[in-house]
Design a protein around this motif. Sequence first.
Motif, mmCIF file in Angstrom:
data_model
loop_
_atom_site.group_PDB
_atom_site.id
_atom_site.type_symbol
_atom_site.label_atom_id
_atom_site.label_comp_id
_atom_site.label_asym_id
_atom_site.label_seq_id
_atom_site.Cartn_x
_atom_site.Cartn_y
_atom_site.Cartn_z
ATOM 1 N N GLU A 48 -3.362 -8.155 -15.325
ATOM 2 C CA GLU A 48 -2.645 -8.326 -14.059
ATOM 3 C C GLU A 48 -1.898 -7.053 -13.674
ATOM 4 O O GLU A 48 -1.890 -6.652 -12.502
ATOM 5 N N THR A 52 -2.404 -4.084 -10.347
ATOM 6 C CA THR A 52 -1.462 -3.413 -9.434
ATOM 7 C C THR A 52 -1.703 -1.907 -9.413
ATOM 8 O O THR A 52 -1.425 -1.250 -8.415
ATOM 9 N N GLU A 55 -4.017 -1.332 -6.801
ATOM 10 C CA GLU A 55 -3.360 -1.424 -5.491
ATOM 11 C C GLU A 55 -2.779 -0.073 -5.099
ATOM 12 O O GLU A 55 -2.846 0.339 -3.941
ATOM 13 N N ARG A 329 4.664 -2.554 -14.890
ATOM 14 C CA ARG A 329 5.239 -3.423 -13.846
ATOM 15 C C ARG A 329 6.476 -2.795 -13.222
ATOM 16 O O ARG A 329 6.665 -2.843 -12.003
ATOM 17 N N THR A 332 5.502 0.072 -10.968
ATOM 18 C CA THR A 332 4.849 -0.448 -9.761
ATOM 19 C C THR A 332 5.879 -0.947 -8.764
ATOM 20 O O THR A 332 5.755 -0.719 -7.555
ATOM 21 N N GLN A 333 6.902 -1.610 -9.266
ATOM 22 C CA GLN A 333 7.953 -2.114 -8.379
ATOM 23 C C GLN A 333 8.687 -0.961 -7.698
ATOM 24 O O GLN A 333 8.991 -1.017 -6.501
ATOM 25 N N ARG A 336 6.552 0.384 -4.890
ATOM 26 C CA ARG A 336 6.575 -0.482 -3.712
ATOM 27 C C ARG A 336 7.833 -0.307 -2.886
ATOM 28 O O ARG A 336 7.862 -0.586 -1.686
#
Length: 338
Positions: A48, A52, A55, A329, A332-333, A336
């Motif tokens: 998962e 990302t 992405e 993770r 990635t945050q 964003r």
Amino acid sequence: MTQECKVHVVNRWWRGLWALALLGCTLGGCTALPDTRGFTVATIQLKEAMGTTGEVVKAEVASASSAGAVPRDDDSIKKLDAAWSATMRSLDAMVAYAKSIEEIVDAGNRGAESARDVADSVKRLLDTVSIDVATSASAEVVGVATDTIAFVYGEYAKHVAAQSLEEALANFGPSMVRISALINAQVTDARRLFVLQIEFQVHHLNKPELYGEWIALNDELSKLQDSATLQLFALISEGPARQPAKINELKAQLAQLDIVHQNFAPHIAEYNEKLKAIRQREKAGLSIIGAAENALAIWGATQLQLAKAVKERKPVNLDSLIAAVAEVRTLTQRWREL
């Protein structure tokens, strides 16, 4: 012998037999096999998190396309789509492998049957990892794939006849490290395509019809200002009274150059802001891809920990893998939020 004596003899015989059986279990590893569900869960979370990462790369493609830096039907976009689709299939195969190992371990050590199941799971994982010209993999990655296939198939032939679960997991540890490195090479290919999209955008900004001419004028202006300033300092250091006319001329020239600079400074500022945004995304994106590559490498190394845990009947240590997934993770945050 009386009936009572016979009973005592039988009881002692059974107690002795039970002690021997208990000793045999202890020496032979009858302790329950460790629960590997945590490894399966961590593998799913890794997949998962890796999604990302895709992405991030695809978002940069979209940025390049919307800015007009790359045509929507550009070959690099098609290659990225094909390459990342192949990477996600590999990640799906990793999850399927983790689930199969969980099922094999849960079923208990069935000797050669368990060993064969492990060998087949490793082979199935390798067969599912698609890397060829159709997936737009680079020549370097195709080369890694060729070497990995040869190595793992050789290991399969050597170890498919292993006699225990522990033996098979240990024997195929190096194969799993090589397979994870191959999947990692797919991510490295995505890194290359990501950087390509960044450079497309920077090149686009530098085109004459956008900011290229302003940049050239700014560079030329800076050279004139530097030259006039150096001349002025040299004359002043000799003494202001020696060449007052020349000093005034240089001061006037610098004042005029400053007015010119103010006229196109907004264009340069706009260019710098756009370039800064691209470079920020580049830095964040490369950090995420790097974290993803690290997580995949740790997943491969965890196979060795898994084999050791099964052999020693101890819990699988997943701390490093869990931390690596969390890092992907977190980065990635942050990306964003840019």
